[in-house]
Write a protein that holds these residues in place. Structure first.
Motif, PDB file in Angstrom:
ATOM      1  N   GLU A 101     -10.122   6.051   4.580  1.00  0.00           N
ATOM      2  CA  GLU A 101     -10.851   5.722   5.925  1.00  0.00           C
ATOM      3  C   GLU A 101     -12.305   6.018   5.590  1.00  0.00           C
ATOM      4  O   GLU A 101     -13.275   5.074   5.924  1.00  0.00           O
ATOM      5  CB  GLU A 101     -10.352   6.685   7.017  1.00  0.00           C
ATOM      6  CG  GLU A 101     -11.070   6.270   8.268  1.00  0.00           C
ATOM      7  CD  GLU A 101     -10.798   4.901   8.790  1.00  0.00           C
ATOM      8  OE1 GLU A 101     -11.456   4.159   9.476  1.00  0.00           O
ATOM      9  OE2 GLU A 101      -9.771   4.339   8.431  1.00  0.00           O
ATOM     10  N   LYS A 105     -12.574   2.430   2.440  1.00  0.00           N
ATOM     11  CA  LYS A 105     -12.567   1.224   3.237  1.00  0.00           C
ATOM     12  C   LYS A 105     -14.071   0.598   3.316  1.00  0.00           C
ATOM     13  O   LYS A 105     -14.079  -0.541   3.740  1.00  0.00           O
ATOM     14  CB  LYS A 105     -12.316   1.839   4.640  1.00  0.00           C
ATOM     15  CG  LYS A 105     -12.372   1.049   5.883  1.00  0.00           C
ATOM     16  CD  LYS A 105     -12.091   1.597   7.209  1.00  0.00           C
ATOM     17  CE  LYS A 105     -11.713   0.427   8.230  1.00  0.00           C
ATOM     18  NZ  LYS A 105     -11.536   0.915   9.551  1.00  0.00           N
ATOM     19  N   VAL A 108     -13.768  -2.479  -0.109  1.00  0.00           N
ATOM     20  CA  VAL A 108     -12.428  -2.813  -0.633  1.00  0.00           C
ATOM     21  C   VAL A 108     -12.283  -3.691  -1.898  1.00  0.00           C
ATOM     22  O   VAL A 108     -11.378  -3.418  -2.623  1.00  0.00           O
ATOM     23  CB  VAL A 108     -11.805  -3.723   0.578  1.00  0.00           C
ATOM     24  CG1 VAL A 108     -11.823  -3.122   1.781  1.00  0.00           C
ATOM     25  CG2 VAL A 108     -12.661  -5.105   0.684  1.00  0.00           C
ATOM     26  N   GLY A 148      -9.174  -7.054   0.466  1.00  0.00           N
ATOM     27  CA  GLY A 148      -8.992  -6.733   1.905  1.00  0.00           C
ATOM     28  C   GLY A 148      -7.462  -6.500   2.353  1.00  0.00           C
ATOM     29  O   GLY A 148      -7.424  -5.551   3.019  1.00  0.00           O
ATOM     30  N   GLN A 149      -6.752  -7.362   2.072  1.00  0.00           N
ATOM     31  CA  GLN A 149      -5.355  -7.163   2.577  1.00  0.00           C
ATOM     32  C   GLN A 149      -4.654  -6.060   1.592  1.00  0.00           C
ATOM     33  O   GLN A 149      -3.875  -5.331   2.148  1.00  0.00           O
ATOM     34  CB  GLN A 149      -4.515  -8.596   1.940  1.00  0.00           C
ATOM     35  CG  GLN A 149      -3.173  -8.399   2.294  1.00  0.00           C
ATOM     36  CD  GLN A 149      -2.165  -9.699   1.626  1.00  0.00           C
ATOM     37  OE1 GLN A 149      -2.653 -10.322   1.001  1.00  0.00           O
ATOM     38  NE2 GLN A 149      -1.003  -9.888   2.366  1.00  0.00           N
ATOM     39  N   GLU A 152      -5.556  -2.919   3.400  1.00  0.00           N
ATOM     40  CA  GLU A 152      -4.989  -2.712   4.912  1.00  0.00           C
ATOM     41  C   GLU A 152      -3.499  -2.365   4.496  1.00  0.00           C
ATOM     42  O   GLU A 152      -3.199  -1.604   5.260  1.00  0.00           O
ATOM     43  CB  GLU A 152      -5.187  -4.137   5.468  1.00  0.00           C
ATOM     44  CG  GLU A 152      -4.624  -4.126   6.824  1.00  0.00           C
ATOM     45  CD  GLU A 152      -4.713  -5.501   7.335  1.00  0.00           C
ATOM     46  OE1 GLU A 152      -4.227  -5.572   8.708  1.00  0.00           O
ATOM     47  OE2 GLU A 152      -5.065  -6.365   6.919  1.00  0.00           O
ATOM     48  N   VAL A 153      -2.719  -2.964   3.777  1.00  0.00           N
ATOM     49  CA  VAL A 153      -1.615  -2.659   3.432  1.00  0.00           C
ATOM     50  C   VAL A 153      -1.393  -1.085   2.859  1.00  0.00           C
ATOM     51  O   VAL A 153      -0.551  -0.479   3.466  1.00  0.00           O
ATOM     52  CB  VAL A 153      -0.728  -3.534   2.407  1.00  0.00           C
ATOM     53  CG1 VAL A 153       0.525  -3.180   1.975  1.00  0.00           C
ATOM     54  CG2 VAL A 153      -0.547  -4.907   3.084  1.00  0.00           C
ATOM     55  N   SER A 155      -3.364   1.315   3.418  1.00  0.00           N
ATOM     56  CA  SER A 155      -3.659   2.035   4.505  1.00  0.00           C
ATOM     57  C   SER A 155      -2.536   2.349   5.511  1.00  0.00           C
ATOM     58  O   SER A 155      -2.390   3.143   6.174  1.00  0.00           O
ATOM     59  CB  SER A 155      -4.966   1.762   5.109  1.00  0.00           C
ATOM     60  OG  SER A 155      -5.392   2.343   6.124  1.00  0.00           O
ATOM     61  N   ASN A 156      -1.972   0.941   5.971  1.00  0.00           N
ATOM     62  CA  ASN A 156      -0.972   1.147   6.786  1.00  0.00           C
ATOM     63  C   ASN A 156       0.066   1.757   6.230  1.00  0.00           C
ATOM     64  O   ASN A 156       0.907   2.545   7.172  1.00  0.00           O
ATOM     65  CB  ASN A 156      -0.447  -0.305   7.049  1.00  0.00           C
ATOM     66  CG  ASN A 156      -1.232  -1.242   7.904  1.00  0.00           C
ATOM     67  OD1 ASN A 156      -2.294  -0.768   8.327  1.00  0.00           O
ATOM     68  ND2 ASN A 156      -1.087  -2.831   7.813  1.00  0.00           N
ATOM     69  N   ALA A 192       3.587  -5.697   7.294  1.00  0.00           N
ATOM     70  CA  ALA A 192       2.471  -4.935   7.551  1.00  0.00           C
ATOM     71  C   ALA A 192       2.287  -3.703   6.372  1.00  0.00           C
ATOM     72  O   ALA A 192       1.193  -3.234   6.018  1.00  0.00           O
ATOM     73  CB  ALA A 192       2.490  -4.289   8.727  1.00  0.00           C
ATOM     74  N   TYR A 193       3.086  -3.695   5.635  1.00  0.00           N
ATOM     75  CA  TYR A 193       3.266  -2.589   4.475  1.00  0.00           C
ATOM     76  C   TYR A 193       3.723  -3.380   3.140  1.00  0.00           C
ATOM     77  O   TYR A 193       4.229  -2.701   2.206  1.00  0.00           O
ATOM     78  CB  TYR A 193       4.309  -1.525   4.797  1.00  0.00           C
ATOM     79  CG  TYR A 193       4.236  -1.136   6.264  1.00  0.00           C
ATOM     80  CD1 TYR A 193       3.277  -0.132   6.582  1.00  0.00           C
ATOM     81  CD2 TYR A 193       4.908  -1.637   7.362  1.00  0.00           C
ATOM     82  CE1 TYR A 193       3.061   0.353   7.604  1.00  0.00           C
ATOM     83  CE2 TYR A 193       4.809  -1.237   8.434  1.00  0.00           C
ATOM     84  CZ  TYR A 193       3.888  -0.332   9.057  1.00  0.00           C
ATOM     85  OH  TYR A 193       3.766   0.236  10.105  1.00  0.00           O
TER      86      TYR A 193
END
Length: 325
Positions: A101, A105, A108, A148-149, A152-153, A155-156, A192-193
């Motif tokens: 975070e 972040k 990326v 970015g993807q 995000e994945v 991090s998720n 999402a993962y």
């Protein structure tokens, strides 16, 4: 739940799962004895020594020294934990919620091209492994994946792994889970993962296994191959052969099913742990809860290695196809 090349729906049925498990629990003790006899694959079984003696003309049965099974299992357990802890700090430092975070972040692109590419061991080694032609697709997918993807994945995934660990996991109740539905790891197989071709079941499971081995098993390639052999290569009513294989009849290739759902794999892993726990206990060895799935990973890797020549034959067909086309 969307998951390309998923297994047949029957595989999620608890009655089907129990049939598969009934086969596995009959087979596991045999492999476990081999695990002991070969000291994790590091020595030759007595039966093989006898065969060699006969081959070279000896009529005398080789004398075998009595083995201290407890010491063998204690040593194998210690070695598996040591192997697990190797490079674990890299994962803990990078896959830390605060680091993701507050640090990664912000950039990326650097997270993808420096942190993931060079500092996460499993991705670094996969990208650098130029001998395995089947990994060409992974390298291509990683290079074209959006930074970015990927962030995000990852991090998720870390957020969900921590949430389940902090809000859901109960140490004493975890091993008593009786159905795949009650385990509830289905969400980890969701979009999402997942970054298809890059962060799938194998890599994502390795990430969270390195964070919390007490609740997340490692769904490695060897582990999926091992389930194929532990289930005696049976179909159990599946139309497309074993659920643990990916067979392409047109191309003539066979590989472990790298799309195998993590939720199902994890449930089988819990059952395997329970049986290993009993087998270890018979020899006076207790398995540490904080490393619950480490001996499972070691055992499954051993099972796959005992069939390595057969696996190599199957993989050669796949490598040949990718090389030619």
């Amino acid at each position: 739940m969307y998951y390309p090349n998923n297994i047949e729906e029957i595989c999620y049925d608890q009655d089907h799962i129990e049939k598969v498990w009934d086969e596995m629990k009959q087979v596991i003790p045999t492999y476990f004895q081999q695990y002991i006899d070969t000291e994790g694959g590091n020595s030759i079984q007595e039966s093989e020594i006898e065969k060699l003696a006969v081959k070279f003309g000896s009529t005398c049965k080789p004398k075998s020294k009595p083995k201290d099974t407890k010491k063998i299992l204690e040593r194998l357990l210690k070695e598996s934990i040591k192997h697990y802890e190797k490079e674990r700090l890299d994962y803990q430092d990078i896959l830390h919620l605060e680091s993701l975070e507050k640090e990664y972040k912000k950039d990326v692109n650097s997270f993808k091209n420096t942190v993931l590419r060079n500092n996460i061991p499993i991705i670094r080694k996969t990208l650098q492994n130029k001998q395995a032609k089947e990994l060409d697709k992974f390298r291509a997918a990683f290079n074209t994946a959006q930074a970015g993807q990927l962030f995000e994945v990852v991090s998720n995934l870390v957020q969900l792994a921590n949430k389940l660990r902090n809000e859901w996991y109960e140490e004493n109740e975890f091993e008593e889970i009786e159905t795949c539905y009650d385990l509830g790891y289905y969400e980890l197989d969701g979009e999402a993962y997942t970054v298809y071709g890059v962060i799938g079941g194998g890599i994502k499971s390795h990430f969270i296994y390195k964070l919390f081995p007490e609740m997340y098993p490692n769904r490695s390639r060897e582990a999926v191959w091992a389930l194929y052999y532990l289930s005696s290569k049976k179909k159990f009513g599946c139309k497309e052969d074993s659920q643990f294989l990916m067979i392409n009849a047109r191309e003539g290739t066979t590989q472990q099913n790298y799309f195998y759902p993590y939720a199902l794999f994890s449930f089988y892993a819990i059952r395997i742990y329970q049986q290993l726990k009993e087998l270890y206990a018979k020899h006076g060895v207790s398995l540490p809860i904080e490393y619950r799935f480490v001996p499972v990973d070691s055992f499954l890797s051993f099972v796959a290695r005992t069939h390595q020549s057969e696996i190599d034959d199957l993989k050669k067909k796949a490598e040949s196809y990718h090389y030619e086309y």
